[in-house]
Scaffold this motif. Structure first.
Motif, short mmCIF file in Angstrom:
data_model
loop_
_atom_site.label_atom_id
_atom_site.label_comp_id
_atom_site.label_asym_id
_atom_site.label_seq_id
_atom_site.Cartn_x
_atom_site.Cartn_y
_atom_site.Cartn_z
N SER A 73 0.83 -1.21 0.00
CA SER A 73 0.00 0.00 0.00
C SER A 73 0.86 1.25 0.00
O SER A 73 0.55 2.22 -0.69
CB SER A 73 -0.91 0.02 1.22
OG SER A 73 -1.86 -1.00 1.14
N PHE A 74 1.92 1.21 0.78
CA PHE A 74 2.81 2.37 0.88
C PHE A 74 3.47 2.70 -0.45
O PHE A 74 3.59 3.86 -0.82
CB PHE A 74 3.86 2.12 1.97
CG PHE A 74 4.76 3.29 2.20
CD1 PHE A 74 4.30 4.43 2.83
CD2 PHE A 74 6.08 3.25 1.79
CE1 PHE A 74 5.14 5.51 3.05
CE2 PHE A 74 6.93 4.32 2.00
CZ PHE A 74 6.44 5.46 2.63
N VAL A 75 3.92 1.67 -1.18
CA VAL A 75 4.59 1.90 -2.46
C VAL A 75 3.61 1.87 -3.63
O VAL A 75 4.00 1.88 -4.78
CB VAL A 75 5.76 0.91 -2.69
CG1 VAL A 75 6.85 1.11 -1.68
CG2 VAL A 75 5.27 -0.51 -2.71
N GLN A 76 2.34 1.83 -3.30
CA GLN A 76 1.23 1.89 -4.25
C GLN A 76 1.25 0.77 -5.28
O GLN A 76 0.94 0.97 -6.45
CB GLN A 76 1.20 3.26 -4.94
CG GLN A 76 0.96 4.38 -3.96
CD GLN A 76 0.95 5.75 -4.60
OE1 GLN A 76 1.32 5.90 -5.75
NE2 GLN A 76 0.50 6.73 -3.84
N ILE A 77 1.59 -0.44 -4.85
CA ILE A 77 1.48 -1.62 -5.69
C ILE A 77 0.04 -2.13 -5.65
O ILE A 77 -0.45 -2.68 -6.62
CB ILE A 77 2.47 -2.72 -5.25
CG1 ILE A 77 3.90 -2.25 -5.52
CG2 ILE A 77 2.20 -4.03 -5.95
CD1 ILE A 77 4.96 -3.19 -5.02
N THR A 78 -0.63 -1.94 -4.53
CA THR A 78 -2.01 -2.36 -4.39
C THR A 78 -2.88 -1.17 -4.00
O THR A 78 -2.41 -0.25 -3.35
CB THR A 78 -2.16 -3.49 -3.35
OG1 THR A 78 -3.49 -3.95 -3.37
CG2 THR A 78 -1.80 -3.04 -1.96
N SER A 79 -4.13 -1.24 -4.42
CA SER A 79 -5.07 -0.17 -4.02
C SER A 79 -6.26 -0.76 -3.27
O SER A 79 -7.30 -0.14 -3.18
CB SER A 79 -5.54 0.59 -5.27
OG SER A 79 -6.21 -0.30 -6.14
N MET A 80 -6.08 -1.95 -2.71
CA MET A 80 -7.13 -2.62 -1.94
C MET A 80 -7.40 -1.87 -0.65
O MET A 80 -6.46 -1.43 0.01
CB MET A 80 -6.66 -4.03 -1.56
CG MET A 80 -7.36 -5.14 -2.16
SD MET A 80 -6.66 -6.68 -1.51
CE MET A 80 -7.61 -7.78 -2.48
N THR A 81 -8.65 -1.77 -0.28
CA THR A 81 -8.97 -1.20 1.02
C THR A 81 -8.67 -2.23 2.10
O THR A 81 -8.53 -3.42 1.82
CB THR A 81 -10.45 -0.79 1.11
OG1 THR A 81 -11.25 -1.96 1.03
CG2 THR A 81 -10.81 0.19 0.00
N TRP A 82 -8.57 -1.76 3.34
CA TRP A 82 -8.30 -2.67 4.46
C TRP A 82 -9.37 -3.76 4.56
O TRP A 82 -9.06 -4.93 4.77
CB TRP A 82 -8.17 -1.90 5.76
CG TRP A 82 -8.09 -2.80 6.94
CD1 TRP A 82 -9.04 -2.99 7.88
CD2 TRP A 82 -7.01 -3.67 7.30
NE1 TRP A 82 -8.63 -3.92 8.79
CE2 TRP A 82 -7.38 -4.36 8.46
CE3 TRP A 82 -5.77 -3.94 6.73
CZ2 TRP A 82 -6.55 -5.30 9.06
CZ3 TRP A 82 -4.95 -4.87 7.35
CH2 TRP A 82 -5.35 -5.52 8.50
N GLY A 83 -10.63 -3.38 4.42
CA GLY A 83 -11.72 -4.35 4.51
C GLY A 83 -11.66 -5.40 3.41
O GLY A 83 -11.86 -6.59 3.66
N ASP A 84 -11.37 -4.96 2.18
CA ASP A 84 -11.23 -5.91 1.07
C ASP A 84 -10.05 -6.84 1.31
O ASP A 84 -10.13 -8.04 1.06
CB ASP A 84 -11.04 -5.18 -0.25
CG ASP A 84 -12.31 -4.55 -0.76
OD1 ASP A 84 -13.41 -4.93 -0.29
OD2 ASP A 84 -12.22 -3.66 -1.64
N TYR A 85 -8.95 -6.27 1.77
CA TYR A 85 -7.76 -7.09 2.06
C TYR A 85 -8.08 -8.16 3.10
O TYR A 85 -7.77 -9.33 2.91
CB TYR A 85 -6.62 -6.20 2.54
CG TYR A 85 -5.54 -6.98 3.25
CD1 TYR A 85 -4.67 -7.78 2.55
CD2 TYR A 85 -5.44 -6.94 4.64
CE1 TYR A 85 -3.70 -8.52 3.20
CE2 TYR A 85 -4.48 -7.67 5.29
CZ TYR A 85 -3.61 -8.46 4.58
OH TYR A 85 -2.67 -9.19 5.22
#
Length: 62
Positions: A13-25
Motif C-alpha cells: 500500500s505504501f509503495v502503491q502496488i495495491t489499491s485494496m482497502t483494508w476491509g477488502d484485504y
C-alpha cells in the motif's frame, strides 16, 4: 503468518502496488490465507508430529 501477510499489505500500500482497502484485504486475502494455513496444519500435523519430535530429540542430544 497473519503478521507477515499484513506487513506485506502495508508495504504494498505504501509503495502503491495495491489499491485494496483494508476491509477488502481482510476479507479477500487475509482470512482465506489464515483458513488455508489452518486446514493444512490440521491435516498435516498428525502425519509429521512424531517425526518432528524425533528430530527435536536428535538435535538436543548433539
Amino acid at each position: 503468518m497473519a503478521l507477515a501477510d499484513t506487513m506485506l499489505y502495508i508495504i504494498y500500500s505504501f509503495v502503491q502496488i495495491t489499491s485494496m482497502t483494508w476491509g477488502d484485504y481482510a476479507l479477500l486475502r487475509l482470512l482465506p490465507t489464515l483458513a488455508a494455513n489452518m486446514i493444512f496444519f490440521i491435516l498435516l500435523y498428525p502425519l509429521v508430529k512424531e517425526k518432528v519430535y524425533a528430530w527435536g530429540e536428535e538435535v538436543s542430544n548433539i
